[in-house]
Design an enzyme around this catalytic site. Structure first.
Site, PDB file in Angstrom:
ATOM      1  CG  ASP A   6      25.785  15.697  98.457  1.00  0.00           C
ATOM      2  OD1 ASP A   6      25.378  16.684  97.830  1.00  0.00           O
ATOM      3  OD2 ASP A   6      25.939  14.572  97.933  1.00  0.00           O
ATOM      4  CG  ASP A   8      21.172  15.224  94.793  1.00  0.00           C
ATOM      5  OD1 ASP A   8      20.019  15.350  95.214  1.00  0.00           O
ATOM      6  OD2 ASP A   8      21.757  16.098  94.135  1.00  0.00           O
TER       7      ASP A   8
END
Length: 148
Positions: A6, A8
């Site tokens: 991922d 963020d």
């Protein structure tokens, strides 16, 4: 092994940008920081994240992708995320950016994500919960992946 990471909150410090954004406490952005104009443009890397991801990229045992969700109500975020990945990992990595709201539909062995949303918790491989007690930082994640 296929590793999805991922963006963020795992590689890029979204919380720091949200707290510093001048509109973050104003309507319609309060409670919806993903809608903040330009929020994804210049995110700072999380300490150790760039080096750790580059280490995984250099390891022949792994194929690494960035797997991120982008807000539908902030289409600039899509462009900013792509440019961010290229800035820190080069042009080749921009082709390994996957933007989706359904991470559980993506095939892989590992997903490194800080939140269970958007299908992360239901991912068919192993979800490595970044920021949890078991995986508080990139050092712990590298240790897990290098010695599975």
């Amino acid at each position: 092994m296929i590793i999805h990471i991922d963006l963020d909150g795992v590689i890029a410090d979204f919380d720091k940008a949200r707290n510093a954004h001048p509109l973050s406490k104003q309507s319609p952005y309060k409670g919806r920081p993903d809608k903040l104009p330009g929020i994804y443009k210049d995110l700072e890397p999380i300490p150790g994240s760039i080096e750790a991801v580059k280490k995984l990229l250099d390891d022949q045992r792994f194929e690494v992708f960035i797997l991120s969700s982008a807000p539908w109500d902030n289409p600039d975020a899509w462009t900013h995320k792509r440019l961010w990945v290229e800035k820190y990992f080069g042009k080749a990595m921009r082709n390994k950016l996957i933007l989706t709201k359904r991470k559980d539909l993506v095939i892989g062995d590992y997903l490194i994500d800080d939140l269970p949303w958007n299908g992360a918790k239901e991912f068919k491989g192993t979800w490595i919960h970044f920021g949890s007690d078991a995986f508080p930082d990139w050092e712990a994640i590298l240790q897990k992946l290098e010695n599975p």
